[in-house]
Design a protein around this motif. Structure first.
Motif, PDB file in Angstrom:
ATOM      1  N   ILE A  39       0.837  -1.203   0.000  1.00 34.12           N
ATOM      2  CA  ILE A  39       0.000   0.000   0.000  1.00 34.12           C
ATOM      3  C   ILE A  39       0.870   1.250   0.000  1.00 34.12           C
ATOM      4  O   ILE A  39       0.612   2.209  -0.738  1.00 34.12           O
ATOM      5  CB  ILE A  39      -0.939  -0.007   1.220  1.00 34.12           C
ATOM      6  CG1 ILE A  39      -1.977  -1.122   1.083  1.00 34.12           C
ATOM      7  CG2 ILE A  39      -1.638   1.349   1.378  1.00 34.12           C
ATOM      8  CD1 ILE A  39      -2.851  -1.313   2.306  1.00 34.12           C
ATOM      9  N   GLN A  40       1.916   1.241   0.819  1.00 34.99           N
ATOM     10  CA  GLN A  40       2.807   2.398   0.879  1.00 34.99           C
ATOM     11  C   GLN A  40       3.515   2.623  -0.459  1.00 34.99           C
ATOM     12  O   GLN A  40       3.652   3.769  -0.917  1.00 34.99           O
ATOM     13  CB  GLN A  40       3.829   2.205   1.995  1.00 34.99           C
ATOM     14  CG  GLN A  40       3.218   2.267   3.394  1.00 34.99           C
ATOM     15  CD  GLN A  40       4.199   1.898   4.479  1.00 34.99           C
ATOM     16  OE1 GLN A  40       5.207   1.210   4.221  1.00 34.99           O
ATOM     17  NE2 GLN A  40       3.920   2.349   5.708  1.00 34.99           N
ATOM     18  N   SER A  41       3.940   1.544  -1.092  1.00 34.03           N
ATOM     19  CA  SER A  41       4.595   1.650  -2.390  1.00 34.03           C
ATOM     20  C   SER A  41       3.624   2.177  -3.447  1.00 34.03           C
ATOM     21  O   SER A  41       3.971   3.035  -4.270  1.00 34.03           O
ATOM     22  CB  SER A  41       5.128   0.281  -2.814  1.00 34.03           C
ATOM     23  OG  SER A  41       5.693   0.337  -4.107  1.00 34.03           O
ATOM     24  N   TRP A  42       2.382   1.682  -3.392  1.00 28.13           N
ATOM     25  CA  TRP A  42       1.369   2.135  -4.353  1.00 28.13           C
ATOM     26  C   TRP A  42       1.062   3.626  -4.150  1.00 28.13           C
ATOM     27  O   TRP A  42       0.911   4.370  -5.116  1.00 28.13           O
ATOM     28  CB  TRP A  42       0.109   1.296  -4.162  1.00 28.13           C
ATOM     29  CG  TRP A  42      -1.037   1.723  -5.028  1.00 28.13           C
ATOM     30  CD1 TRP A  42      -1.279   1.366  -6.321  1.00 28.13           C
ATOM     31  CD2 TRP A  42      -2.096   2.618  -4.652  1.00 28.13           C
ATOM     32  NE1 TRP A  42      -2.427   1.970  -6.781  1.00 28.13           N
ATOM     33  CE2 TRP A  42      -2.951   2.754  -5.761  1.00 28.13           C
ATOM     34  CE3 TRP A  42      -2.403   3.302  -3.479  1.00 28.13           C
ATOM     35  CZ2 TRP A  42      -4.087   3.541  -5.752  1.00 28.13           C
ATOM     36  CZ3 TRP A  42      -3.539   4.094  -3.462  1.00 28.13           C
ATOM     37  CH2 TRP A  42      -4.370   4.206  -4.576  1.00 28.13           C
ATOM     38  N   ARG A  43       0.978   4.046  -2.891  1.00 25.13           N
ATOM     39  CA  ARG A  43       0.707   5.462  -2.619  1.00 25.13           C
ATOM     40  C   ARG A  43       1.816   6.343  -3.205  1.00 25.13           C
ATOM     41  O   ARG A  43       1.542   7.413  -3.762  1.00 25.13           O
ATOM     42  CB  ARG A  43       0.585   5.696  -1.117  1.00 25.13           C
ATOM     43  CG  ARG A  43      -0.753   5.259  -0.521  1.00 25.13           C
ATOM     44  CD  ARG A  43      -0.818   5.693   0.931  1.00 25.13           C
ATOM     45  NE  ARG A  43      -2.053   5.334   1.570  1.00 25.13           N
ATOM     46  CZ  ARG A  43      -3.202   6.015   1.472  1.00 25.13           C
ATOM     47  NH1 ARG A  43      -3.228   7.111   0.721  1.00 25.13           N
ATOM     48  NH2 ARG A  43      -4.289   5.624   2.101  1.00 25.13           N
ATOM     49  N   ARG A  44       3.079   5.921  -3.024  1.00 24.78           N
ATOM     50  CA  ARG A  44       4.195   6.723  -3.560  1.00 24.78           C
ATOM     51  C   ARG A  44       4.146   6.791  -5.077  1.00 24.78           C
ATOM     52  O   ARG A  44       4.410   7.840  -5.676  1.00 24.78           O
ATOM     53  CB  ARG A  44       5.529   6.139  -3.091  1.00 24.78           C
ATOM     54  CG  ARG A  44       5.836   6.378  -1.619  1.00 24.78           C
ATOM     55  CD  ARG A  44       7.283   6.045  -1.299  1.00 24.78           C
ATOM     56  NE  ARG A  44       7.558   4.621  -1.475  1.00 24.78           N
ATOM     57  CZ  ARG A  44       7.433   3.702  -0.519  1.00 24.78           C
ATOM     58  NH1 ARG A  44       7.032   4.076   0.692  1.00 24.78           N
ATOM     59  NH2 ARG A  44       7.696   2.437  -0.762  1.00 24.78           N
ATOM     60  N   SER A  45       3.793   5.677  -5.699  1.00 26.48           N
ATOM     61  CA  SER A  45       3.796   5.641  -7.162  1.00 26.48           C
ATOM     62  C   SER A  45       2.643   6.438  -7.767  1.00 26.48           C
ATOM     63  O   SER A  45       2.763   6.991  -8.864  1.00 26.48           O
ATOM     64  CB  SER A  45       3.724   4.192  -7.652  1.00 26.48           C
ATOM     65  OG  SER A  45       2.487   3.604  -7.293  1.00 26.48           O
ATOM     66  N   THR A  46       1.513   6.516  -7.062  1.00 26.16           N
ATOM     67  CA  THR A  46       0.358   7.251  -7.593  1.00 26.16           C
ATOM     68  C   THR A  46       0.321   8.686  -7.106  1.00 26.16           C
ATOM     69  O   THR A  46      -0.383   9.522  -7.671  1.00 26.16           O
ATOM     70  CB  THR A  46      -0.959   6.574  -7.163  1.00 26.16           C
ATOM     71  OG1 THR A  46      -1.046   6.574  -5.733  1.00 26.16           O
ATOM     72  CG2 THR A  46      -1.014   5.141  -7.679  1.00 26.16           C
TER      73      THR A  46
END
Length: 414
Positions: A71-78
């Protein structure tokens, strides 16, 4: 990036929001920690919101570190794009929309002994989820169905009725939704509804059921008409007083006190409250659990009860009654000041024997009246204090106790 897709497994099944602290329950379902802990805290029987399987009381919540990293990685990417936020809003609107035919089926299921428990459990689970769901349940008439079920249990004196705790919990959860429950279709049976809740208070069983009944009773009493409140029975007030005596849930006690306050303006009800021992128990409660809201409610009820002779007699029979009321003045709130001053006025005017007046002097009530006059409180409070002092100044000045009252001067009582 505005059309970014939110993975389903990032979404908490309860809050319908992206999880901030994902944890996995014993049933294998992952939730946001705040949402599942709130769910478990609100329920009296712990079950998994998704699977409806029981969760062992000793089972913990296991942090899902892998999912959190994703989730944290997805938040950074989006970059938490507006498109993702819009999708979440759309998803939440869709997920919280209930189908009326489905709710109607559950309501019909309450009337079938073979399905009533399962139907009530499903309605309870929906009510727990979020406020939009609770508002829809009210619009679909779930509260009326729950009230009818509780009345049926009362008629049959079935304290072990399957689904009774769930029905009470549903009413507790949706009591404030849509600006309060709509009881226009049940006005003719409000008296019976109140009796049913009173019956729950007198049953052996979980305290939580009684607390839920108290909150539902508060809602119904506030919507009842004067004629209906004048028809309340002695058992109703006795069970309210007994509930307060148990010193249980603070919010539940305040709800019970609010019910007393709403029903005490009528003389017949005051007498029944006094016969149930309310003045004595209210003083005891205030001495042991002082709190602003509770104090305001207690003083409000005591004012009504001291409006009758028996109420004043029971109030004065408590050794700490006058002292407690006097010490709350200038200490709690303007509302408490007003109610406490009215109590002292009633006591001094209608029960002002030499013994009572000496007690007021001894515990500092007269001194507090002088302080009110010298304070920056409202003029009507100062006028009430002057009135009491003027009426009884001769009796107080003639007492040796008056040596401890240097503020009692001619300026105070003129």
């Amino acid at each position: 990036m505005d059309n970014v897709e939110v993975p389903d497994y990032f979404i908490c099944p309860i809050s319908l929001q992206i999880m901030k602290d994902p944890v996995t329950a014993a049933t294998g379902i992952t939730y946001d920690r705040e949402s599942i802990e709130h769910w478990l805290l609100m329920r009296h029987n712990t079950i998994c919101p998704v699977t409806k399987q029981p969760l062992p009381r000793d089972s913990g919540l296991t942090p899902n570190h892998n999912l959190l990293r994703l989730i944290q990685s997805w938040r950074r990417s989006t970059g938490n794009s507006p498109g993702a936020a819009a999708q979440m809003d759309k998803r939440k609107t869709q997920e919280t929309s209930l189908n009326q035919s489905h709710i109607d089926k559950l309501i019909r299921g309450i009337g079938n002994p073979d399905s009533q428990l399962k139907s009530l459990q499903k309605l309870e689970a929906l009510a727990i989820e979020n406020e939009p769901r609770r508002k829809q349940l009210v619009e679909f008439g779930v509260h009326n169905a729950a009230l009818h079920f509780i009345m049926q249990c009362h008629r049959g004196k079935n304290t072990n009725a399957s689904g009774l705790p769930e029905a009470l919990h549903v009413l507790y959860l949706i009591r404030n939704s849509s600006n309060g429950l709509k009881l226009s279709q049940m006005e003719d049976v409000i008296g019976e509804i109140i009796e049913a809740f009173s019956w729950v208070l007198g049953c052996d069983g979980e305290t939580l059921n009684k607390t839920h009944a108290i909150f539902a009773m508060k809602m119904v009493v506030r919507k009842a008409k004067s004629a209906q409140l004048r028809m309340l029975k002695p058992e109703f007030f006795q069970k309210l007083v007994d509930y307060v005596k148990q010193r249980g849930n603070k919010q539940g006690i305040n709800a019970a006190l609010q019910v007393m306050l709403d029903s005490s303006p009528w003389g017949r009800n005051r007498i029944m409250l006094v016969e149930a021992g309310a003045p004595f128990e209210l003083i005891e409660l205030e001495l042991k659990s002082p709190e602003k809201k509770t104090t305001e409610l207690i003083l409000g009820i005591l004012f009504h009860l001291c409006s009758c002779a028996d109420g004043r007699a029971q109030f004065l029979s408590h050794a700490a009654g006058v002292a407690m009321v006097s010490r709350r003045i200038l200490k709690v709130s303007p509302a408490a000041d007003d109610r406490a001053m009215l109590i002292l006025s009633l006591i001094s005017k209608f029960s002002g024997t030499n013994g009572v007046l000496l007690e007021m002097l001894r515990v500092g009530a007269a001194a507090k009246l002088c302080l009110v006059i010298q304070s920056n409180r409202e003029s009507h409070l100062k006028d009430k204090a002057r009135e009491i002092l003027r009426t009884h100044s001769n009796a107080w000045k003639a007492s040796p106790e008056c040596l401890n009252l240097p503020t009692l001067t001619s300026d105070d009582v003129c």
